[in-house]
Design a protein around this motif. Structure first.
Motif, PDB file in Angstrom:
ATOM      1  N   ILE B  71       0.848  -1.203   0.000  1.00 32.73           N
ATOM      2  CA  ILE B  71       0.000   0.000   0.000  1.00 32.73           C
ATOM      3  C   ILE B  71       0.881   1.251   0.000  1.00 32.73           C
ATOM      4  CG2 ILE B  71      -1.685   1.302   1.364  1.00 32.73           C
ATOM      5  CD1 ILE B  71      -2.825  -1.489   2.176  1.00 32.73           C
ATOM      6  N   ALA B  72       1.972   1.193   0.774  1.00 32.04           N
ATOM      7  CA  ALA B  72       2.912   2.310   0.763  1.00 32.04           C
ATOM      8  C   ALA B  72       3.526   2.474  -0.630  1.00 32.04           C
ATOM      9  CB  ALA B  72       4.006   2.092   1.806  1.00 32.04           C
ATOM     10  N   ALA B  73       3.794   1.348  -1.310  1.00 31.44           N
ATOM     11  CA  ALA B  73       4.360   1.423  -2.662  1.00 31.44           C
ATOM     12  C   ALA B  73       3.382   2.085  -3.626  1.00 31.44           C
ATOM     13  CB  ALA B  73       4.725   0.028  -3.164  1.00 31.44           C
ATOM     14  N   MET B  74       2.087   1.783  -3.454  1.00 31.14           N
ATOM     15  CA  MET B  74       1.064   2.423  -4.293  1.00 31.14           C
ATOM     16  C   MET B  74       0.990   3.914  -3.991  1.00 31.14           C
ATOM     17  SD  MET B  74      -2.134  -0.051  -3.812  1.00 31.14           S
ATOM     18  CE  MET B  74      -1.934  -1.791  -3.912  1.00 31.14           C
ATOM     19  N   VAL B  75       1.025   4.244  -2.711  1.00 31.21           N
ATOM     20  CA  VAL B  75       0.955   5.658  -2.317  1.00 31.21           C
ATOM     21  C   VAL B  75       2.138   6.411  -2.927  1.00 31.21           C
ATOM     22  CG1 VAL B  75       1.124   7.260  -0.363  1.00 31.21           C
ATOM     23  CG2 VAL B  75      -0.350   5.242  -0.213  1.00 31.21           C
ATOM     24  N   PHE B  76       3.309   5.790  -2.889  1.00 31.26           N
ATOM     25  CA  PHE B  76       4.490   6.429  -3.473  1.00 31.26           C
ATOM     26  C   PHE B  76       4.322   6.610  -4.983  1.00 31.26           C
ATOM     27  CE2 PHE B  76       8.532   5.436  -5.736  1.00 31.26           C
ATOM     28  CZ  PHE B  76       9.118   6.681  -5.576  1.00 31.26           C
ATOM     29  N   GLY B  77       3.949   5.540  -5.678  1.00 32.80           N
ATOM     30  CA  GLY B  77       3.828   5.610  -7.139  1.00 32.80           C
ATOM     31  C   GLY B  77       2.758   6.601  -7.571  1.00 32.80           C
ATOM     32  N   ALA B 164       0.569   1.779  -9.989  1.00 29.74           N
ATOM     33  CA  ALA B 164      -0.162   2.934  -9.457  1.00 29.74           C
ATOM     34  C   ALA B 164       0.237   4.211 -10.190  1.00 29.74           C
ATOM     35  CB  ALA B 164       0.112   3.075  -7.956  1.00 29.74           C
ATOM     36  N   ALA B 165       1.521   4.351 -10.523  1.00 25.38           N
ATOM     37  CA  ALA B 165       1.986   5.566 -11.216  1.00 25.38           C
ATOM     38  C   ALA B 165       1.339   5.676 -12.592  1.00 25.38           C
ATOM     39  CB  ALA B 165       3.509   5.549 -11.340  1.00 25.38           C
ATOM     40  N   GLY B 166       1.323   4.556 -13.333  1.00 26.69           N
ATOM     41  CA  GLY B 166       0.731   4.571 -14.669  1.00 26.69           C
ATOM     42  C   GLY B 166      -0.756   4.877 -14.626  1.00 26.69           C
ATOM     43  N   LEU B 167      -1.466   4.231 -13.690  1.00 29.37           N
ATOM     44  CA  LEU B 167      -2.904   4.483 -13.568  1.00 29.37           C
ATOM     45  C   LEU B 167      -3.181   5.937 -13.223  1.00 29.37           C
ATOM     46  CD1 LEU B 167      -4.383   1.415 -11.606  1.00 29.37           C
ATOM     47  CD2 LEU B 167      -4.723   2.009 -14.006  1.00 29.37           C
TER      48      LEU B 167
END
Lengths: 303, 249
Positions: B71-77, B164-167
Motif C-alpha cells: 500500500i505504501a508502494a502504491m501511495v508512493f507511485g 499505481a503511477a501509470g494508472l
C-alpha cells in the motif's frame, strides 16, 4: 530569433472557438500588451505557444520553431501562466531547483532570481503559505530563471501591491530595453497604458487590433485641446472664423474639438488673446479600448 | 525516439520533485518501514507459538508484511505522478521539459529505480528481520525459494509502484487510483483470491505474490506470475503515456 509568430492559429473546443484564425507577430525590444475581455483567448494563445494545448489548426512559433522543438526552452522562453502553477507542498527554492535541473541552468541562478523577485527571505517556506503576491513573484522568478530572450507573462500584476506593480513595470521595461521580447496580458487598462509600447487586442478569439499604443489611442479619439483663457469671447470669435467651436467645460475651463495645441496656440498669439493654460486632450487607453470592443460587440450582434 | 529518452537533467529534476514533497518521500520510506516493521512485529508476537502460526506456506509467511508495504508502494507511485495535477504544476513541468514522452519516461524511470532500490533493501531486511523472531521455525537464506522471494518481493513492490503511477497518469488523480487500488488489494483480491486458480490468479497482486510462495497454488509458476503482474504494470504505464501525450495540459 526572439520574435513570436502566430499564424492562422485556431483552437476549438467542440463548436466553440477559443482562438479563431489569429495571425500576428510579437517583436523584440518592446513591451507588447495583450488585451481583451475575459475569455477572449489570451491565455489559450499563450498555452498554445508553449505547446501545453494542441492547436486545432495553424502554428505558433518562437524564432521560427515550435516551443517543443526548442533544444533549451527555458533559456529561450520564460513564462508566467498563472500564480497557481506550483505544488503548494514544496518550498519556493525546491520549486525553482526542479526547473533549473531540468533546464540545465546553473543552480546558483535559483538564489539570484529569488533575490531579484524579492522573496529570498521566504525561499525555504512552503508555497501554500505564500500570499497571492508572493506566488506571483515566485512565478516571475521562475520565468527569469533561464535568462530568456522571450517573456510571456499572463496577468503578472495580479495580487501585487502597488510597490510590486511598480517593480514589475520597471522590470519589464528593462527587459524590453535589453532587446528581449515581452508579451504581457492584462485586463487592467491603466497598468497596460503605463507599460506597453505596442498592443495586441483580442475579442472572441479574433484579432481586433495590432498596433502601437499611440496609434491605437489616436485612431479611436477625436483630437482636441483643453484650455483656460481670460477672454473667451474674443477667442470664440477667432476660432469661429477658422471653423472651430469653443465649448464650456465648467470651472473656467474650455475645450475645442478637432484642433491641436500647436495650432490653437499660434492662433491665440496672432490675435493677442491671453491663454492661461493649454493642453492636448487624448483619450485614455481605457476609452479607446471600450470604444473598440463596443464596435466589435455591435458588429457581432448585427451579423 | 532517441530524442524522447530521459536525460540526466530530466531524471535529476524528477528526483528533486520526489524528495521535496513529504508525501512522496514519506511513501518511499514507508515501503521499507511498514513491510519490514510489520513482519518483525508479527513474527515476534506469534512466530514461535506453533508451526505454521504465520500461515501454511512458511516462505509466503516470511512476507506477511508485504500486504501492508504494498500500500505504501502504491501511495508512493500514485503520489509521484499526482503531484503534477496539483494546481497547474504540470504546466510548469511541461514548460521545462516540453517533450511529453521524455517528461513521462523520466518520471516513470525515477519512480521505478527508487522503488527497486528501496524494494530490494526491503525484501532482504523483511526476510532477515522476520526470521530473526521465528525461533526453530525460522527459514534461512539459501533454503529453497528464499533468494527468489527476496529478489521477487523487491520486484513486486517496484511493479506495484509503477502500476499505481501509470494508472494515476491515465486517470489524472491519485485519490481516485488509491481509492480503487487499496480496497482492491485489501479486500477484493483477498476474497476472490481465496478461490485459488481460475481467473483470480491472473489479478496483478495475486499473480505477483506467487514469487513468494514455496508451493504454487495454481497453474502459474513464480516468475510467470511476476511476469503477469509486469504486464499489468506495463499496460498501466502505457495507458498513462498515451494520456500524457494526447491531453491538453
Amino acid at each position: 530569433m526572439n520574435s513570436i509568430e502566430i499564424r492562422e492559429l485556431t483552437k476549438a473546443y467542440g463548436a466553440h472557438r477559443a482562438v479563431d484564425g489569429l495571425t500576428f507577430d510579437v517583436l523584440p525590444g518592446r513591451v507588447t500588451g495583450f488585451l481583451g475581455p475575459n475569455g477572449a483567448g489570451k491565455s489559450t494563445t499563450m498555452r498554445l505557444l508553449l505547446g501545453l494545448d494542441r492547436p486545432t489548426s495553424g502554428t505558433a512559433t518562437i524564432g521560427g520553431r515550435r516551443y517543443v522543438d526548442l533544444p533549451d526552452p527555458l533559456h529561450r522562453v520564460g513564462a508566467l501562466l498563472d500564480a497557481q502553477s506550483a505544488h503548494g507542498g514544496r518550498t519556493a527554492r525546491d520549486h525553482l531547483r526542479i526547473l533549473s535541473a531540468a533546464g540545465r541552468i546553473p543552480p546558483g541562478r535559483v538564489d539570484e532570481v529569488l533575490e531579484q523577485a524579492g522573496i529570498a527571505s521566504a525561499a525555504g517556506r512552503r508555497i501554500k503559505s505564500f500570499s497571492l503576491g508572493m506566488r506571483q513573484r515566485l512565478g516571475i522568478a521562475a520565468a527569469l530563471l533561464g535568462d530568456p530572450g522571450v517573456l510571456l507573462l499572463d496577468e503578472p500584476t495580479n495580487g501585487l501591491d502597488p510597490e510590486g506593480i511598480i517593480w514589475i513595470r520597471e522590470l519589464m521595461r528593462g527587459l524590453a530595453a535589453e532587446g528581449r521580447t515581452v508579451l504581457v496580458s492584462s485586463h487592467l487598462m491603466s497598468e497596460t497604458a503605463a507599460l506597453a509600447d505596442h498592443l495586441i487586442v483580442l475579442g472572441n478569439g479574433k484579432l481586433l487590433a495590432d498596433t502601437s499604443m499611440e496609434e491605437f489611442i489616436d485612431a479611436r479619439s477625436t483630437p482636441g485641446v483643453r484650455l483656460r483663457t481670460s477672454d473667451p469671447r474674443r477667442l470664440r470669435a477667432a476660432l469661429a472664423r477658422d471653423g472651430f467651436d469653443l465649448t464650456d467645460a465648467g470651472e473656467g475651463r474650455w475645450t475645442v474639438e478637432g484642433i491641436q495645441a500647436e495650432q490653437l496656440g499660434t492662433l491665440a498669439a496672432r490675435e493677442g488673446i491671453p491663454v492661461l493654460e493649454l493642453a492636448d486632450e487624448r483619450a485614455s487607453l481605457e476609452q479607446a479600448y471600450l470604444d473598440l470592443t463596443a464596435d466589435h460587440t455591435q458588429f457581432t450582434a448585427t451579423r | 525516439m532517441r530524442a524522447a529518452l530521459p536525460t540526466a537533467p530530466t531524471l535529476h529534476s524528477e528526483w528533486i520533485k520526489i524528495r521535496s514533497l513529504r508525501g512522496t518521500l514519506g511513501g518511499l520510506i514507508a515501503v521499507f518501514l511498514v513491510t519490514a516493521g510489520i513482519q518483525a512485529l508479527t513474527a515476534a508476537a506469534i512466530g514461535r507459538s506453533e508451526e505454521g502460526s504465520m500461515g501454511d506456506d512458511p516462505l509466503f509467511a516470511a512476507y506477511y508484511g508485504l500486504s501492508f508495504g504494498q500500500i505504501a508502494a502504491m501511495v508512493f507511485g500514485a503520489g509521484a505522478v499526482s503531484c503534477e495535477f496539483h494546481n497547474g504544476a504540470l504546466r510548469t513541468s511541461l514548460a521545462a521539459v516540453p517533450n511529453r514522452t521524455r517528461f513521462y519516461l523520466s518520471k516513470i524511470a525515477t519512480v521505478g529505480v527508487l522503488a527497486l532500490l528501496v524494494g530490494q533493501v526491503t525484501g532482504l531486511a523483511t526476510f532477515v528481520a522476520g526470521q530473526e523472531f521465528m525461533g526453530r521455525y525460522a527459514l534461512e537464506l539459501g533454503d529453497p525459494g528464499t533468494y527468489r522471494a527476496v529478489v521477487g518481493s523487491g520486484l513486486y513492490l517496484t511493479l506495484m509502484a509503477l502500476f499505481a503511477a501509470g494508472l494515476t497518469a491515465w486517470l489524472r488523480s491519485g485519490t481516485v487510483v488509491l481509492s480503487l487500488l487499496i480496497p482492491f488489494v485489501v479486500m477484493v483480491s483477498f476474497v476472490v483470491g481465496e478461490a485459488a486458480g481460475g481467473a483470480a490468479q491472473f489479478l496483478p497482486d495475486r499473480a505477483g505474490q506467487l514469487v513468494l510462495h514455496a508451493r504454487m497454488p495454481g497453474d502459474l509458476g513464480p516468475w510467470t506470475g511476476l511476469g503477469v503482474m509486469a504486464l499489468w504494470a506495463g499496460a498501466a504505464v502505457l495507458g498513462g503515456w498515451l494520456a500524457v501525450r494526447r491531453r491538453d495540459a
